[in-house]
Scaffold this motif. Structure first.
Motif, short mmCIF file in Angstrom:
data_model
loop_
_atom_site.label_atom_id
_atom_site.label_comp_id
_atom_site.label_asym_id
_atom_site.label_seq_id
_atom_site.Cartn_x
_atom_site.Cartn_y
_atom_site.Cartn_z
N GLY A 20 -23.14 43.26 -27.61
CA GLY A 20 -24.40 43.50 -26.55
C GLY A 20 -24.17 44.62 -25.67
O GLY A 20 -24.73 44.54 -24.62
N ASN A 21 -23.00 45.50 -25.80
CA ASN A 21 -22.83 46.53 -24.88
C ASN A 21 -23.91 47.72 -25.13
O ASN A 21 -24.60 47.65 -26.01
N ASP A 22 -24.09 48.44 -23.95
CA ASP A 22 -25.00 49.44 -24.20
C ASP A 22 -24.67 50.85 -23.68
O ASP A 22 -23.58 50.94 -22.95
N ASP A 23 -25.30 51.70 -23.27
CA ASP A 23 -25.13 53.09 -22.66
C ASP A 23 -24.63 53.19 -21.20
O ASP A 23 -23.83 54.05 -20.87
N SER A 24 -24.94 52.03 -20.65
CA SER A 24 -24.77 51.79 -19.28
C SER A 24 -23.11 51.25 -19.07
O SER A 24 -22.65 51.34 -17.91
N ASP A 25 -22.36 51.00 -20.05
CA ASP A 25 -21.08 50.40 -20.03
C ASP A 25 -19.98 51.32 -20.05
O ASP A 25 -20.10 52.48 -20.54
N GLY A 49 -23.44 56.40 -26.20
CA GLY A 49 -23.47 57.21 -25.14
C GLY A 49 -22.91 56.83 -23.82
O GLY A 49 -23.05 57.03 -22.88
N ALA A 50 -21.97 55.84 -24.22
CA ALA A 50 -21.44 54.99 -23.28
C ALA A 50 -20.12 55.71 -22.73
O ALA A 50 -19.92 56.77 -23.47
#
Length: 328
Positions: A20-25, A49-50
């Motif tokens: 559940g990780n995304d580019d904000s991490d 893109g993290a």
């Protein structure tokens, strides 16, 4: 061993979907990038893109804490032995920092049940994931410690977009609770081994990749590991898994770790006998009789080792997997 771009992409997509990780991490990666786990975590984050923060191993936990406090790190990937180092060096001080993480992913080697329970209890708001996988088929099974609180001794369930089955040697699917070989199918699986057609042929059955591990499924789809196919000990025609004996031995208050192998003796009616190698926590050295008595009630009589030897260290791979063959 060959991996296609499709294999690599599927490994990244499936892992991100489960964790559940995304580019904000921002993820801390203290694993070597020549290791499949560390390289996959780098790829999964770059694909999103993290941001990644590369750290040189686990011996300096303050690097992790600074990354969390000063650089806003939200995730970390670890091997169980790495967590043990952090805990040994920092005691419970890791909790205040790791509590700020959105997720942790563990993998590469088994983790003790009490450590899983400790993490779940101490980090109630962190998604704690652990994968089962291999270079040939990435992370193909996942478990999350809070969601599966009552089944932390399981490997978990099939990763997103992956099928997992338990098959007999003839390729027939085993019934619930029956032990067979764990096989996987999906875009993550290797097309085969480089210039090794015979090994490639032996590694597949009806499109399923054979992991070489034995296990079973329960009625909820959780997969449980019984042991390596190559490690199975044959005692009078009965299959014995070293991991089961080791789990029982490791409950002894004087035992830190153990590894069991088979030794063959021509005069043995059973063909093989079991030898246990033990690493002690301290100077207390239990006798073979005491160890045998301790195991009664925990194991069937034929699973209790006849020989015990104390050693300083169990040989392992760089990722922490036991190398029982080096004890033979």
């Amino acid at each position: 061993m060959k991996l296609t771009h499709q294999n690599i992409l599927a490994g990244a997509v499936n892992s991100n979907q489960y964790i559940g990780n995304d580019d904000s991490d921002t993820e801390i990666i203290p694993l070597p990038l020549h290791h499949a786990f560390g390289l996959r975590r780098l790829r999964t984050n770059l694909f999103l893109g993290a941001t990644v923060i590369l750290a040189d191993g686990f011996m300096f936990p303050k690097v992790f804490f600074d990354a969390i406090e000063k650089q806003g790190a939200t995730g970390i990937c670890m091997v169980p032995s790495g967590f043990s180092i952090v805990k040994k060096l920092m005691k419970d001080r890791y909790i205040q920092y790791f509590n700020k993480l959105k997720y942790i992913e563990f993998g590469s080697s088994p983790m003790k049940l009490d450590e899983k329970q400790e993490l779940a209890e101490n980090l109630p708001d962190t998604r704690i994931c652990m994968h089962y996988g291999l270079t040939e088929a990435a992370a193909n099974i996942f478990i999350e410690f809070h969601e599966a609180a009552g089944k932390l001794h399981a490997l978990g369930k099939a990763s997103p977009n992956v099928q997992v089955a338990i098959l007999s040697n003839e390729g027939q699917e085993k019934a619930i609770g029956e032990i067979g070989e764990i096989v996987v199918k999906g875009d993550i699986q290797t097309p085969g081994y480089w210039k090794k057609p015979e090994l490639t042929k032996k590694s597949f059955i009806d499109g399923w990749f054979k992991t070489g591990d034995l296990g079973y499924k329960d009625d909820e789809g959780y997969v449980f590991l019984s042991g390596r196919k190559d490690d199975v000990i044959n005692i009078g025609g009965k299959k014995v898994f070293p991991s089961e004996i080791e789990a029982a031995l490791n409950q002894h208050p004087a035992v830190k770790d153990s590894a069991c192998i088979s030794i063959s003796k021509g005069d043995e009616l059973t063909g093989e006998r079991i030898k246990a190698y033990l690493v002690l926590k301290g100077k207390e050295e239990p006798t073979p009789k005491e160890l045998s008595q301790f195991l009664r009630g925990k194991l069937e009589p034929y699973k209790i080792p006849q020989d015990f030897q104390f050693i300083r260290k169990i040989p392992t791979t760089s990722s922490g997997k036991k190398q029982r063959d080096k004890l033979k």
